[in-house]
Design a protein around this motif. Sequence first.
Motif, short mmCIF file in Angstrom:
data_model
loop_
_atom_site.label_atom_id
_atom_site.label_comp_id
_atom_site.label_asym_id
_atom_site.label_seq_id
_atom_site.Cartn_x
_atom_site.Cartn_y
_atom_site.Cartn_z
N ASN A 120 -6.58 5.18 6.84
CA ASN A 120 -5.67 5.33 5.70
C ASN A 120 -4.27 4.90 6.11
O ASN A 120 -3.89 5.01 7.28
N GLN A 171 -3.39 5.73 1.17
CA GLN A 171 -4.33 4.79 0.57
C GLN A 171 -5.36 4.34 1.61
O GLN A 171 -5.02 4.05 2.75
N VAL A 210 0.84 -1.20 0.00
CA VAL A 210 0.00 0.00 0.00
C VAL A 210 0.87 1.24 0.00
O VAL A 210 2.04 1.21 0.40
N LYS A 211 0.29 2.33 -0.46
CA LYS A 211 0.96 3.63 -0.49
C LYS A 211 0.40 4.53 0.61
O LYS A 211 -0.74 4.36 1.04
#
Length: 565
Positions: free
Chosen positions: A387, A97, A93-94
């Motif tokens: 997130n 995200q 994941v970034k």
Amino acid sequence: MKFFKNPINILIIAVVLGLAIGSYAYFGVSKSHLTLTGLTGSKQTSNDTTIKRMDLTEEVDVSGEIKPSQNIDLAFERGGKVSAVHVAVGDKVKAGQTLVTVENSEYSALLLQAQANVNAQEAKLTELKNGTRPEEMQVQQTNVANANQAVSEAEKNLETTQDKATASLADAYNNSISVDQDAVEAGKSALYTLTDIQYAHQWQANQVGINITNSKAAAVQELLGTSNAGDWIKDYLSPLNGGAYGQVQSAVANPTNENIDAASQSALSALRKVKLALDSITISDDLSAAEKTNLDLVKNNINAKITSVTTKQNAIEVQKMTNASSITAAQTGLTNAKSALANAQNGLNIGKAGASSEEIQAQEAQVQAAQASVKDAQSQISKTIINAPIDGTISKVDAKLGEIAPPDTPIISMMSAGKFQIETHVSENDIVKIKLGETANVTIDAYGNDTIFAATVTNIDPAETIVNGGLTYKVTLQFTLDDDRIKSGMTANVKILTEDKKNVMAVPEGTIITKGADKFVLLDTGNASSEERKVIVGIQGTNGYVEIVSGLNDGDKLLNFGNNQ
């Protein structure tokens, strides 16, 4: 005269005079001039300066040690029903995200209403400043109509939310009483099994039998409501329907929330007494294989019923919290909608009557309040979304679609993509400025100030730590990119960007006069006179300027530098 004939004495006098002249030249110059760096970066010197607006950036400067990265546990700030799970274990994941969300439709509606209110308030302010035109009056009338519609929708939303909350809680209580019924029946059946074993081995006369009899009597007393029944046979136990058993039946007949709560608690207490009675039977060779097997099955069943009753009690409490949160949000939405309606109507009235300077200032405050409502709604939505704070790999996912996710309980874990992080300690004065996810520029002593690494705040310890006799809080930052130059144990210098404000009124830090807890500046009031003006300050920029929240007006002139007293 002999003194002046000595060359050494003359040399000493010359040095003293030189130092005196130099000191006068340096210290005797007037310090009333103020040097400012303008928005273009050029320097100007004058006896006073007109207050201007500029952009300010506030940073917290700390140093820390580079250490290997650790896992990050993520939780919701606000609980609710999981509406989406976007990742699985092993996913890359970034930063930023979205990983998991809970239902937030109420807050999304509030955000839309708040954004609409901002637009309406800004339009009113423009109308006040420009004067009212016929087409602007039409806009105000439309705003009133829209605000009326928003109130109607908010009222419907509150009614729907309350109905939904009532139905959901009713379902939870229905599930609970159903489990309670099953549980007390299982408890009664377990007493039958215990009685069969008790009389099959004629244990009434020995110590083992006495223990079993006493434990059974306590269980019968609480489950069936009859005392001194430790040596009763099944035929005597079967018709008993008092105690927790009877309380559950009464709750079925009259299923109020209070009756079900009391019945569930009584059933749970009685089952625990039945469990103790079963445990009083010593597993020995006296028991047949079938009796041992049957006894194990009954014990496991009672344990399962205890777990079921407890689970349903917890489900009721979670549903109550969820209902309270949803209803509060809907009530807030209605309150905001009514406020927006009042503001819209007020704007229409102002447009008809024309605006004074006081009315314009009041409308500016309304714009700020509406903007604050937008931020509040955005904040509420952010509490329903998890997130990724950094790039990394998902290592654990405990969230399932449709489940109730409690607040402040980790349900997602991830490992950072980088190899290293920074641990530093921040003073109690600065810790309030720092939030998770804020960015930072980092320099490492080994590479000098020209080499800058990017990092993000990933953790803030809630508990204090005493460092060198001072109160601090540990803050962890994660490097944004993996870099082979970064080594464990290196010293890092960190600048955390805590706030960035645009077009704010600011003055040089040196112009602030501090008297106790109050702040002042000196204003040029003309005719070689000055005025000491009390101000409230905001953030302190990295460029040496301090935000003025109130106390000054655009166009005011500072006279000179202040001195702390």
